[in-house]
Design an enzyme around this catalytic site. Sequence first.
Site, PDB file in Angstrom:
ATOM      1  N   SER A 112       0.774  -1.404   0.005  1.00  0.00           N
ATOM      2  CA  SER A 112       0.068   0.011   0.067  1.00  0.00           C
ATOM      3  C   SER A 112       0.985   1.146  -0.147  1.00  0.00           C
ATOM      4  CB  SER A 112      -1.000   0.077   1.259  1.00  0.00           C
ATOM      5  OG  SER A 112      -1.508   1.240   1.441  1.00  0.00           O
TER       6      SER A 112
ATOM      7  N   HIS B 124      -1.043  -1.211  -4.161  1.00  0.00           N
ATOM      8  CA  HIS B 124      -2.328  -0.820  -3.610  1.00  0.00           C
ATOM      9  C   HIS B 124      -2.509   0.471  -3.458  1.00  0.00           C
ATOM     10  CE1 HIS B 124      -6.126  -2.111  -1.303  1.00  0.00           C
ATOM     11  NE2 HIS B 124      -5.733  -1.019  -0.598  1.00  0.00           N
TER      12      HIS B 124
ATOM     13  N   ASP C  58      -4.834   3.443  -1.992  1.00  0.00           N
ATOM     14  CA  ASP C  58      -5.825   3.966  -1.057  1.00  0.00           C
ATOM     15  C   ASP C  58      -6.565   5.055  -1.283  1.00  0.00           C
ATOM     16  OD1 ASP C  58      -6.146   1.538   0.844  1.00  0.00           O
ATOM     17  OD2 ASP C  58      -4.040   2.141   1.180  1.00  0.00           O
TER      18      ASP C  58
ATOM     19  N   HIS D 247      -8.278   1.006  -3.884  1.00  0.00           N
ATOM     20  CA  HIS D 247      -9.304   0.819  -2.976  1.00  0.00           C
ATOM     21  C   HIS D 247      -9.989   2.240  -2.758  1.00  0.00           C
ATOM     22  CE1 HIS D 247      -9.976  -0.472   1.565  1.00  0.00           C
ATOM     23  NE2 HIS D 247     -11.218  -0.150   0.847  1.00  0.00           N
TER      24      HIS D 247
ATOM     25  N   MET E  81     -12.131   4.207  -0.547  1.00  0.00           N
ATOM     26  CA  MET E  81     -12.985   4.541   0.640  1.00  0.00           C
ATOM     27  C   MET E  81     -13.639   5.832   0.379  1.00  0.00           C
ATOM     28  SD  MET E  81      -9.966   3.100   3.009  1.00  0.00           S
ATOM     29  CE  MET E  81      -8.585   3.081   1.981  1.00  0.00           C
TER      30      MET E  81
ATOM     31  N   MET F 203     -11.584  -5.741   5.552  1.00  0.00           N
ATOM     32  CA  MET F 203     -10.714  -5.032   6.346  1.00  0.00           C
ATOM     33  C   MET F 203     -10.849  -5.878   7.581  1.00  0.00           C
ATOM     34  SD  MET F 203     -10.349  -2.225   4.286  1.00  0.00           S
ATOM     35  CE  MET F 203      -9.507  -1.295   5.606  1.00  0.00           C
TER      36      MET F 203
ATOM     37  N   PHE G 113      -7.443   4.499   8.111  1.00  0.00           N
ATOM     38  CA  PHE G 113      -6.062   4.987   8.424  1.00  0.00           C
ATOM     39  C   PHE G 113      -5.193   3.820   8.249  1.00  0.00           C
ATOM     40  CE2 PHE G 113      -8.909   7.902  10.858  1.00  0.00           C
ATOM     41  CZ  PHE G 113      -8.257   9.034  10.828  1.00  0.00           C
ATOM     42  N   GLY G 114      -3.915   4.170   8.098  1.00  0.00           N
ATOM     43  CA  GLY G 114      -2.738   3.435   7.891  1.00  0.00           C
ATOM     44  C   GLY G 114      -2.200   3.086   9.184  1.00  0.00           C
ATOM     45  N   GLY G 115      -1.620   1.711   9.453  1.00  0.00           N
ATOM     46  CA  GLY G 115      -0.683   1.712  10.456  1.00  0.00           C
ATOM     47  C   GLY G 115      -1.547   1.078  11.956  1.00  0.00           C
TER      48      GLY G 115
ATOM     49  N   ASP H 126      -6.889  -6.467   4.234  1.00  0.00           N
ATOM     50  CA  ASP H 126      -6.426  -5.200   4.438  1.00  0.00           C
ATOM     51  C   ASP H 126      -6.112  -4.714   5.850  1.00  0.00           C
ATOM     52  OD1 ASP H 126      -5.428  -2.543   4.158  1.00  0.00           O
ATOM     53  OD2 ASP H 126      -6.833  -2.124   2.711  1.00  0.00           O
TER      54      ASP H 126
ATOM     55  N   GLY I 295      -3.076  -4.072   9.045  1.00  0.00           N
ATOM     56  CA  GLY I 295      -2.226  -4.736   9.971  1.00  0.00           C
ATOM     57  C   GLY I 295      -1.564  -5.996   9.538  1.00  0.00           C
TER      58      GLY I 295
ATOM     59  N   GLY J  42       1.213  -2.277   4.269  1.00  0.00           N
ATOM     60  CA  GLY J  42       1.661  -0.863   4.030  1.00  0.00           C
ATOM     61  C   GLY J  42       2.794  -0.781   5.089  1.00  0.00           C
TER      62      GLY J  42
END
Length: 226
Positions: free
Chosen positions: A10, A34, A36, A67, A69, A138, A144-146, A176, A178, A198
Amino acid sequence: MEANPIIAPSILAADFSRLADEVAAIELAADWVHVDVMDNHFVPNLTIGLPVVQSLRKATSIPFDVHLMITDPERWAPGYAEAGAYNVTFHAEACENPVALAKTLRAAGSKAGLAIDRDTPVEPYLELLPYIDTLLIMTIKAGFGGQRFMPEMLDKVRDVRRRIRAKDLEVRLEVDGGIAADTIAQAAEAGADAFVAGTAVYGAADPAEAVRHLRALAAAAQSSHD
């Protein structure tokens, strides 16, 4: 037997000032990249949109896994297919007629994906599997990433995998959120065969090597489970 694992880094976790270079760093190792797209409306964050995808498409040959969102995907999703995305995934929660949008995306030249967010049950959407190419579960809350991987989401993955097997469907089952070296095997054992990563890729000293390591872990988990 699941399909060979797909690793889709990502670029949400990449350096936005050097996106073309960041994609080039994983181009020979990854299967997809990917992308986002967040609109600060469907999710409380704002990322990149169609102009970035259009310009980045010219800089690389790797397939784009977009993706969305976003709200109103019927309006915006076809543009990403026309821009050359390989797969365009929209959220079930944002779309009134997923089958119609999937047909539109395929007609525009991409594969069609349906995403299920953390708090959305998957059962109502199992009947749609024959009409889509990818189902994205998901394993965090979208936006949010991370975030930390939520293993309790893998029950959804198992439910979808059972339906794919029962109907002998050709649908990619993507996860997608973690996904990293310590979580990818769990997701693969549950039945996922495409993995968005990511921070685990772009936070690594060698992103390409991180991709190869993740794929090996997923493949080993698949083969031990089959």
